[in-house]
Design a protein around this motif. Structure first.
Motif, PDB file in Angstrom:
ATOM      1  N   GLY A  20       0.796  -1.221   0.000  1.00 39.68           N
ATOM      2  CA  GLY A  20       0.000   0.000   0.000  1.00 39.68           C
ATOM      3  C   GLY A  20       0.825   1.266   0.000  1.00 39.68           C
ATOM      4  N   ILE A  21       2.083   1.149  -0.391  1.00 40.27           N
ATOM      5  CA  ILE A  21       2.983   2.301  -0.448  1.00 40.27           C
ATOM      6  C   ILE A  21       3.617   2.327  -1.837  1.00 40.27           C
ATOM      7  N   HIS A  26      -4.669   3.559  -5.401  1.00 40.84           N
ATOM      8  CA  HIS A  26      -5.265   3.126  -4.141  1.00 40.84           C
ATOM      9  C   HIS A  26      -4.234   2.952  -3.023  1.00 40.84           C
ATOM     10  N   ASP A  27      -3.005   3.331  -3.260  1.00 48.21           N
ATOM     11  CA  ASP A  27      -1.989   3.236  -2.207  1.00 48.21           C
ATOM     12  C   ASP A  27      -2.308   4.201  -1.072  1.00 48.21           C
ATOM     13  N   VAL A  28      -1.997   3.776   0.152  1.00 43.97           N
ATOM     14  CA  VAL A  28      -2.246   4.602   1.337  1.00 43.97           C
ATOM     15  C   VAL A  28      -1.247   5.751   1.413  1.00 43.97           C
ATOM     16  N   VAL A  29       0.013   5.450   1.096  1.00 42.35           N
ATOM     17  CA  VAL A  29       1.069   6.465   1.067  1.00 42.35           C
ATOM     18  C   VAL A  29       1.582   6.563  -0.359  1.00 42.35           C
ATOM     19  N   SER A  30       1.555   7.778  -0.913  1.00 42.80           N
ATOM     20  CA  SER A  30       1.964   7.984  -2.302  1.00 42.80           C
ATOM     21  C   SER A  30       3.425   8.429  -2.371  1.00 42.80           C
ATOM     22  N   THR A  36      10.085   3.326  -2.174  1.00 42.14           N
ATOM     23  CA  THR A  36       9.497   2.197  -1.460  1.00 42.14           C
ATOM     24  C   THR A  36      10.504   1.067  -1.317  1.00 42.14           C
ATOM     25  N   GLN A 102      -3.194  -2.217  -5.243  1.00 42.61           N
ATOM     26  CA  GLN A 102      -2.203  -1.493  -4.457  1.00 42.61           C
ATOM     27  C   GLN A 102      -0.818  -2.063  -4.711  1.00 42.61           C
ATOM     28  N   GLY A 133       5.025   6.273   8.021  1.00 43.43           N
ATOM     29  CA  GLY A 133       4.144   6.924   7.046  1.00 43.43           C
ATOM     30  C   GLY A 133       4.776   8.155   6.429  1.00 43.43           C
ATOM     31  N   ASN A 134       3.975   9.196   6.275  1.00 45.68           N
ATOM     32  CA  ASN A 134       4.459  10.412   5.633  1.00 45.68           C
ATOM     33  C   ASN A 134       5.526  11.133   6.445  1.00 45.68           C
TER      34      ASN A 134
END
Length: 233
Positions: A20-21, A26-30, A36, A102, A133-134
């Motif tokens: 999901g990164i 639909h990734d949570v973290v772009s 990545t 994702q 995360g971010n």
């Protein structure tokens, strides 16, 4: 060793994954796919060092799609260049039959343990701020530097390392010591997730601590165990 499997004859395997990164909608973290893979490789490399090993080959498990392969390879190469290491052989596999919504990737390293002299007494410190995360992107200057850690290991200033993961500094220190109820304090959040090992526990000889402070600059914090009398109060 932390999350390392011994294969025999001094070979060990470590791995880390990311889901999901990345660059999919639909990734949570772009973030770029290259970044990545960089952080997944970072964790696997730190696990190698914790096992007193150096990688000789890397496997990339790519579930994102063929278009991401070159970026993932570049991200893995970046981690070795940052550490001033030669890039080992890189291979792996890509899922091309099914398209995921994702991004998902794993990086596995096979390494060879090196001969290391027995370690005497030392104190444990935290290097780097726990981030996830971010925050990993926004506060990269607070992340433990692989280049400096490798320099400290090669010079003998650092005797042991232990990466910190999502469960935080306290949980990792309990794993490290084998004491599940031990309590510690430090001038940093000991329960926050360290995401892709943005924090690392370092075992440092007491006489070397001033040299280590000069090497790392800021973001180095002493771990103090809380004795039983203070605990009971």
């Amino acid at each position: 060793m932390r999350n390392t499997i011994a294969l025999g004859d001094g070979f060990v395997v470590t791995t880390d994954n990311s889901g999901g990164i990345g660059e999919k909608a639909h990734d949570v973290v772009s973030v770029p796919d290259r970044l990545t893979a960089f952080f997944a490789a970072r964790v696997a490399l730190l696990e190698q060092w914790a096992a007193q090993a150096d990688p000789v080959s890397v496997l990339i498990h790519n579930f994102t799609g063929q278009d991401s392969w070159n970026a993932y390879v570049a991200g893995v190469e970046d981690i070795f260049r940052e550490s001033n290491l030669d890039v080992p052989a890189i291979t792996g596999s890509t899922e091309t039959n099914m398209e995921l919504m994702q991004s998902a990737v794993a990086v596995t390293m096979i390494g060879k343990q090196r001969l290391v002299e027995e370690v005497g007494e030392f104190d444990w410190y935290v290097y780097g701020t726990p981030l996830v995360g971010n925050k990993v992107l926004d506060r990269r200057e607070e992340i433990a530097s692989l280049r400096l850690i490798k320099e400290g290991l090669d010079s003998g200033l650092i005797r042991k390392i232990w990466p910190v993961g999502s469960k935080g500094i306290l949980a990792e220190y309990r794993r490290l010591t084998g004491e599940p109820k031990i309590e510690i304090e430090a001038d940093i959040d000991i329960r926050a997730s360290a995401g892709p090992s943005t924090s690392v526990l370092l075992g440092i000889d007491i006489p070397n601590i001033e040299k280590v402070h000069k090497l790392f600059g800021g973001h180095l914090y002493k771990i103090n165990e809380i004795d039983s009398f203070r605990n009971e109060r």
